[in-house]
Motif scaffolding. Structure first.
Motif, PDB file in Angstrom:
ATOM      1  N   TYR A 220       0.713  -1.296  -0.196  1.00  0.00           N
ATOM      2  CA  TYR A 220       0.047  -0.032   0.097  1.00  0.00           C
ATOM      3  C   TYR A 220       0.833   1.142   0.092  1.00  0.00           C
ATOM      4  O   TYR A 220       2.071   1.213   0.522  1.00  0.00           O
ATOM      5  CB  TYR A 220      -0.862   0.028   1.228  1.00  0.00           C
ATOM      6  N   GLU A 221       0.456   2.297  -0.445  1.00  0.00           N
ATOM      7  CA  GLU A 221       1.126   3.857  -0.416  1.00  0.00           C
ATOM      8  C   GLU A 221       1.658   3.955   0.886  1.00  0.00           C
ATOM      9  O   GLU A 221       2.655   4.322   1.310  1.00  0.00           O
ATOM     10  CB  GLU A 221       0.256   4.840  -1.059  1.00  0.00           C
ATOM     11  N   VAL A 222       0.932   3.558   1.947  1.00  0.00           N
ATOM     12  CA  VAL A 222       1.357   3.963   3.267  1.00  0.00           C
ATOM     13  C   VAL A 222       2.472   2.992   3.648  1.00  0.00           C
ATOM     14  O   VAL A 222       3.288   3.563   4.484  1.00  0.00           O
ATOM     15  CB  VAL A 222       0.097   3.656   4.248  1.00  0.00           C
ATOM     16  N   ASP A 223       2.611   1.731   3.100  1.00  0.00           N
ATOM     17  CA  ASP A 223       3.639   1.027   3.374  1.00  0.00           C
ATOM     18  C   ASP A 223       5.052   1.721   2.491  1.00  0.00           C
ATOM     19  O   ASP A 223       6.244   1.552   3.259  1.00  0.00           O
ATOM     20  CB  ASP A 223       3.740  -0.403   2.923  1.00  0.00           C
ATOM     21  N   LEU A 224       4.745   2.136   1.590  1.00  0.00           N
ATOM     22  CA  LEU A 224       5.818   2.876   0.796  1.00  0.00           C
ATOM     23  C   LEU A 224       6.377   4.122   1.331  1.00  0.00           C
ATOM     24  O   LEU A 224       7.743   4.340   1.588  1.00  0.00           O
ATOM     25  CB  LEU A 224       5.268   3.137  -0.524  1.00  0.00           C
ATOM     26  N   ALA A 225       5.349   4.598   2.027  1.00  0.00           N
ATOM     27  CA  ALA A 225       5.663   6.082   2.600  1.00  0.00           C
ATOM     28  C   ALA A 225       6.974   5.888   3.800  1.00  0.00           C
ATOM     29  O   ALA A 225       7.696   6.722   3.748  1.00  0.00           O
ATOM     30  CB  ALA A 225       4.577   6.755   2.933  1.00  0.00           C
ATOM     31  N   VAL A 226       6.746   4.961   4.406  1.00  0.00           N
ATOM     32  CA  VAL A 226       7.611   4.707   5.631  1.00  0.00           C
ATOM     33  C   VAL A 226       9.241   4.251   5.063  1.00  0.00           C
ATOM     34  O   VAL A 226       9.929   4.228   5.984  1.00  0.00           O
ATOM     35  CB  VAL A 226       6.995   3.663   6.690  1.00  0.00           C
ATOM     36  N   ARG A 227       9.295   3.974   4.152  1.00  0.00           N
ATOM     37  CA  ARG A 227      10.631   3.564   3.242  1.00  0.00           C
ATOM     38  C   ARG A 227      11.446   4.442   2.932  1.00  0.00           C
ATOM     39  O   ARG A 227      12.719   4.463   2.502  1.00  0.00           O
ATOM     40  CB  ARG A 227      10.426   2.259   2.461  1.00  0.00           C
ATOM     41  N   VAL A 228      10.885   5.808   2.629  1.00  0.00           N
ATOM     42  CA  VAL A 228      11.620   6.848   1.928  1.00  0.00           C
ATOM     43  C   VAL A 228      12.812   7.390   2.783  1.00  0.00           C
ATOM     44  O   VAL A 228      12.329   7.468   4.039  1.00  0.00           O
ATOM     45  CB  VAL A 228      10.366   8.042   1.360  1.00  0.00           C
ATOM     46  N   VAL A 229      13.720   7.842   2.307  1.00  0.00           N
ATOM     47  CA  VAL A 229      14.726   8.435   2.961  1.00  0.00           C
ATOM     48  C   VAL A 229      15.219   9.739   2.197  1.00  0.00           C
ATOM     49  O   VAL A 229      15.684   9.475   0.846  1.00  0.00           O
ATOM     50  CB  VAL A 229      15.920   7.749   3.402  1.00  0.00           C
ATOM     51  N   SER A 230      15.346  10.823   2.744  1.00  0.00           N
ATOM     52  CA  SER A 230      15.770  12.164   1.884  1.00  0.00           C
ATOM     53  C   SER A 230      16.608  12.938   2.829  1.00  0.00           C
ATOM     54  O   SER A 230      16.227  12.983   4.200  1.00  0.00           O
ATOM     55  CB  SER A 230      14.518  12.952   1.306  1.00  0.00           C
ATOM     56  N   CYS A 231      17.904  13.297   2.242  1.00  0.00           N
ATOM     57  CA  CYS A 231      18.879  14.170   2.862  1.00  0.00           C
ATOM     58  C   CYS A 231      19.404  15.134   2.203  1.00  0.00           C
ATOM     59  O   CYS A 231      19.628  14.935   0.911  1.00  0.00           O
ATOM     60  CB  CYS A 231      19.690  13.185   3.922  1.00  0.00           C
ATOM     61  N   TYR A 232      20.010  16.034   2.824  1.00  0.00           N
ATOM     62  CA  TYR A 232      20.857  17.312   1.881  1.00  0.00           C
ATOM     63  C   TYR A 232      21.714  17.878   3.138  1.00  0.00           C
ATOM     64  O   TYR A 232      21.581  17.843   4.142  1.00  0.00           O
ATOM     65  CB  TYR A 232      19.678  18.131   1.505  1.00  0.00           C
ATOM     66  N   SER A 233      22.423  18.585   2.330  1.00  0.00           N
ATOM     67  CA  SER A 233      23.289  19.490   2.814  1.00  0.00           C
ATOM     68  C   SER A 233      23.654  20.800   2.048  1.00  0.00           C
ATOM     69  O   SER A 233      23.764  20.920   0.709  1.00  0.00           O
ATOM     70  CB  SER A 233      24.787  18.730   3.111  1.00  0.00           C
ATOM     71  N   THR A 234      23.829  22.034   2.842  1.00  0.00           N
ATOM     72  CA  THR A 234      23.994  23.300   2.155  1.00  0.00           C
ATOM     73  C   THR A 234      25.211  23.856   2.343  1.00  0.00           C
ATOM     74  O   THR A 234      25.895  24.892   1.901  1.00  0.00           O
ATOM     75  CB  THR A 234      23.067  24.414   2.623  1.00  0.00           C
ATOM     76  N   ASN A 235      26.316  23.032   2.875  1.00  0.00           N
ATOM     77  CA  ASN A 235      27.677  23.339   3.257  1.00  0.00           C
ATOM     78  C   ASN A 235      28.524  23.043   2.120  1.00  0.00           C
ATOM     79  O   ASN A 235      28.319  21.988   1.274  1.00  0.00           O
ATOM     80  CB  ASN A 235      28.180  22.545   4.729  1.00  0.00           C
ATOM     81  N   GLN A 236      29.372  23.859   2.023  1.00  0.00           N
ATOM     82  CA  GLN A 236      30.773  23.583   1.071  1.00  0.00           C
ATOM     83  C   GLN A 236      31.295  22.477   1.538  1.00  0.00           C
ATOM     84  O   GLN A 236      31.790  22.227   2.767  1.00  0.00           O
ATOM     85  CB  GLN A 236      31.628  24.810   1.012  1.00  0.00           C
ATOM     86  N   THR A 237      31.731  21.476   0.700  1.00  0.00           N
ATOM     87  CA  THR A 237      32.527  20.161   0.993  1.00  0.00           C
ATOM     88  C   THR A 237      33.454  20.200  -0.004  1.00  0.00           C
ATOM     89  O   THR A 237      33.667  20.276  -1.128  1.00  0.00           O
ATOM     90  CB  THR A 237      31.243  19.015   0.663  1.00  0.00           C
ATOM     91  N   ILE A 238      34.582  19.626   0.622  1.00  0.00           N
ATOM     92  CA  ILE A 238      36.052  19.667  -0.228  1.00  0.00           C
ATOM     93  C   ILE A 238      36.313  18.144  -0.215  1.00  0.00           C
ATOM     94  O   ILE A 238      36.170  17.389   0.908  1.00  0.00           O
ATOM     95  CB  ILE A 238      37.065  20.409   0.480  1.00  0.00           C
ATOM     96  N   TYR A 239      36.689  17.717  -1.319  1.00  0.00           N
ATOM     97  CA  TYR A 239      37.425  16.525  -1.882  1.00  0.00           C
ATOM     98  C   TYR A 239      38.562  16.532  -2.052  1.00  0.00           C
ATOM     99  O   TYR A 239      38.965  17.333  -2.973  1.00  0.00           O
ATOM    100  CB  TYR A 239      36.358  15.773  -2.616  1.00  0.00           C
ATOM    101  N   THR A 240      39.456  15.508  -1.887  1.00  0.00           N
ATOM    102  CA  THR A 240      40.800  15.677  -1.922  1.00  0.00           C
ATOM    103  C   THR A 240      40.996  14.825  -3.259  1.00  0.00           C
ATOM    104  O   THR A 240      40.613  13.809  -3.447  1.00  0.00           O
ATOM    105  CB  THR A 240      41.936  14.889  -0.827  1.00  0.00           C
ATOM    106  N   VAL A 241      42.047  15.315  -4.189  1.00  0.00           N
ATOM    107  CA  VAL A 241      42.160  14.807  -5.521  1.00  0.00           C
ATOM    108  C   VAL A 241      43.395  13.957  -5.437  1.00  0.00           C
ATOM    109  O   VAL A 241      44.478  14.613  -4.769  1.00  0.00           O
ATOM    110  CB  VAL A 241      42.412  15.915  -6.635  1.00  0.00           C
ATOM    111  N   PRO A 242      43.708  12.795  -5.954  1.00  0.00           N
ATOM    112  CA  PRO A 242      44.973  11.954  -5.861  1.00  0.00           C
ATOM    113  C   PRO A 242      46.006  12.805  -6.418  1.00  0.00           C
ATOM    114  O   PRO A 242      45.729  13.401  -7.725  1.00  0.00           O
ATOM    115  CB  PRO A 242      44.196  10.761  -6.310  1.00  0.00           C
TER     116      PRO A 242
END
Length: 694
Positions: A220-242
């Motif tokens: 059911y749709e109600v069963d599907l709704a409890v399986r959703v995950v959403s997340c986000y970030s507005t901060n700058q993120t830095i990754y190191t290049v090899p």
């Protein structure tokens, strides 16, 4: 005084007079319980005696709070000559007080005569819950159901819905069927009833199933709704290049969503410490990813963004997206959606960069703006590995009372109320019901001053009797109806009678399900293919009922394919059909032998529903020597207490079967009118296997 009214465990009510009442008893209440008059009601006045005032907690006092609640049913038992006659409940209607402070209570005595149909009301099968049978849709669970104990829960039979070639069956082309007994037990329990029955606990009945006939099984749709995950970030993120030109490992270079915010996570699947989603559900999912601009501090970087899975110590790239070359001026706005993938409980999902220095001397990737990550379940329902809510397998818009009535009609069941518990029913097929009785001599009770009245063939009410399933529009039901102008497996029984013209039809809510051998093997399967043979889309069919025959050898074998589990070769198949077995059957759920079957066979059985459960009754009431006998008898409260329609009654040399008791009133000394059927015992049918069918 001959009457005593007991108020539960509180004591007996003082009465001014005996309680006058009359009741009718009829075999029709047992034969057609959905039409029975299931309640008795009698309104009387009782005195405001000291005992009664205590029992009603002095409710006559207008200005005080009372401990007696008139809104609650109060159990009561009515006795005549200390013999129980009626068990029900009492309702207080009014309290009368005159100017001399004389008190009277007006009460109604109500007796429920075991009417399960009133308790069921208009509830539908979908009002029942099958959640205890929810399961993961896998080959392992499907296979386990084939040999599990029958009668409870579900099984996955092989049924042709027109989705395959009959040689290869995918996991997602087998659908769960629910056992009839599971539905029946839940209907009784929800209505507050119990039953005893040798028939309903037999291996035969336990093997009856309601196959899946609809669309949209899954969650059911109600069963599907409890399986959703959403997340986000507005901060700058830095990754190191090899520093070298080699590709990095996305397992190591995990995207860190610094300062992560959980937008929606009702089941708590996001682990903020590891920034991984730890899956709490089996099912089919996809992931949507989006980030703001990505640039490098210098040089050129090549990059791929991966959805990673960690399962049982193994890391796997689930889905990836290669970015264009990233420079100090060429920003990349990343967005992708995975193709559907199957997740399992305990899986860990996260995002990872796979990077390498392409040219120059880049040291960092800089992300400006939001990173968003959506983990979404799909209502793919029947993809291997998904969870199934079994409530979605229940046929829609089927009333419980119609379901129960059709089961009663199929097997000519008689429902008798237990003498000691009006919420308990004794249920057996008609022939078994009568065979369990004894012979009672009522000759001495007969009022010889009034003659016995005979009515030849008085129980006969129609010239033609038709027993049939409901029509449906799937291909083979439609083909059969067009060819023979009746539904598959219909039985018509004509009576020789010059005075009757009526037709009596017994039609079930179920539709028939023909068998078919289109696979080029010995596998005979029930078929519900769409009316348009060119389509493979599953069509909704009317509710069906089949017999689960277990595993039958298959020659040649068939291929059982799962998206996850791969291919296995099978040498037997889970059979379900209207026959107990397709070759040399000994029982048929059809009412009559079909005029045509859609598989090659030289043997068939005439041991169908009509012959086994209805023929003896029809032959008895249509015999030329059958008659209704009416007479007047002196019946006592003990006679009524022990009255059992299973018994045969011996009256003046005649062996009779009781049909109805009219207006029995134990308070008077009047005779009671009784109606019997003269027994012209028909022989019980013995089924045979025909060897020249077709």
């Amino acid at each position: 005084m001959r009457t005593r009214l007991e108020l539960g465990t509180s004591g007996s009510i003082d009465l001014s007079d005996d309680v006058p009442y009359s009741l009718n008893f009829a075999i029709a209440d047992i034969r057609t319980p959905d039409k029975r008059d299931a309640s008795y009601s009698k309104t009387i006045k009782i005195p405001g005696s000291k005992q009664n005032n205590i029992l009603f907690a002095h409710i006559f006092e207008i200005d005080i709070d009372c401990n007696f609640d008139p809104n609650i049913k109060t159990p009561c038992i009515l006795y005549i000559d200390e013999i129980q006659q009626l068990k029900g409940f009492l309702q207080l209607l009014k309290v009368y007080t005159d100017d001399e402070l004389k008190i009277q209570y007006e009460v109604t005595i109500k007796g429920a005569i075991g009417d399960i149909f009133t308790s069921i009301g208009d509830n539908e099968l979908t009002d029942l819950s099958l959640t205890e049978f929810d399961h993961n849709y896998t080959k392992t669970n499907q296979r386990a159901s084939w040999t599990a104990p029958v009668g409870s829960g579900y099984v996955y039979p092989m049924i042709d819905y027109g989705q395959n070639n009959g040689i290869t069956y995918n996991v997602d082309e087998l659908y769960p069927a629910v056992y009839v007994k599971t539905y029946l037990d839940k209907i009784f329990a929800s209505a507050g009833f119990a039953y005893t029955s040798n028939f309903l606990i037999s291996d035969f009945f336990k093997r009856l199933i309601i196959p899946y006939t609809g669309v949209g099984i899954g969650l059911y749709e109600v069963d599907l709704a409890v399986r959703v995950v959403s997340c986000y970030s507005t901060n700058q993120t830095i990754y190191t290049v090899p520093s070298s030109g080699a590709w990095t490992d996305p397992i190591v270079e995990v995207i860190k969503i610094d300062g992560v915010n959980v937008g929606f996570d009702p089941s708590g699947q996001m682990n903020l410490a590891t920034e991984r989603i730890v899956c709490e559900f089996n099912g089919v999912f996809n992931v949507e990813f989006e980030n703001g601009s990505i640039q490098t501090d210098t040089g050129i970087v090549q990059c791929a963004i991966w959805l990673m899975r960690y399962r049982a110590g193994v890391y796997t790239r689930v889905h990836g997206f290669a970015t264009p070359n990233i420079t100090t001026t060429a920003s990349f706005f990343g967005r992708w959606t995975t193709s559907n993938f199957i997740a399992e409980v305990g899986d860990e999902y996260f995002l990872g960069y796979e990077m390498r220095k392409f040219s120059g001397s880049p040291t960092q990737l800089i992300s400006y703006g939001a990173i968003e990550f959506f983990f979404r379940p799909l209502n793919a329902g029947l993809s291997e590995g998904a969870d199934i809510s079994m409530n979605t397998a229940i046929p829609l818009k089927v009333k419980q009372k119609d379901f129960l009535t059709s089961i009663i009609q199929m097997f000519n069941l008689y429902l008798d109320v237990d003498k000691n518990n009006s919420r308990k029913l004794n249920i057996e097929p008609r022939n078994d019901f009568y065979s369990s009785g004894t012979t009672i001599d009522w000759t001495d009770k007969w009022d010889v001053s009034r003659e016995l009245v005979q009515e030849p063939m008085g129980a006969l009410d129609a010239k033609k009797y038709i027993f049939a399933y409901k029509d449906d529009k799937d291909y083979y039901n439609d083909l059969y109806k067009k060819s023979y102008l009746e539904s598959y497996g219909t039985q018509t029984y004509d009576i020789t009678n010059d005075f009757l013209t009526q037709t009596k039809e017994t039609k079930l809510i179920f539709s028939p399900t023909p068998l078919y051998d289109g696979s080029g093997s010995n596998r005979i399967v029930s078929v519900m293919i769409p009316p348009e043979l060119t389509t493979v889309a599953l069509k909704g069919n009317n509710i069906r009922i089949l017999y689960y025959g277990g595993l039958i050898n298959s020659s040649p074998g068939w291929s059982y394919v799962g998206d996850v589990s791969g291919l296995t070769a099978e040498s037997s198949y889970p059979y379900a059909g209207h026959l107990n077995t397709p070759y040399a059957p000994t029982f048929d759920l059809s009412f009559g032998v079909p005029k045509e079957v859609y598989y090659a066979t030289t043997t068939y059985t005439n041991n169908h529903l009509f012959n086994k459960y209805h023929r003896q009754f029809i032959e008895e009431i249509t015999d030329k020597d059958s008659k209704i006998i009416t007479g007047w008898f002196y019946l006592t409260p003990l006679d009524i207490l022990t009255l059992d329609f299973r018994n045969q009654f011996f009256v003046d040399g005649h062996l009779l079967r009781l049909n109805k008791v009219y207006d029995y009133n134990p308070i008077t000394s009047e005779m009671t009118k009784c109606e019997f059927i003269k027994i012209k015992q028909a022989s019980q049918f013995t089924g045979t296997v025909m060897t020249s069918y077709g």
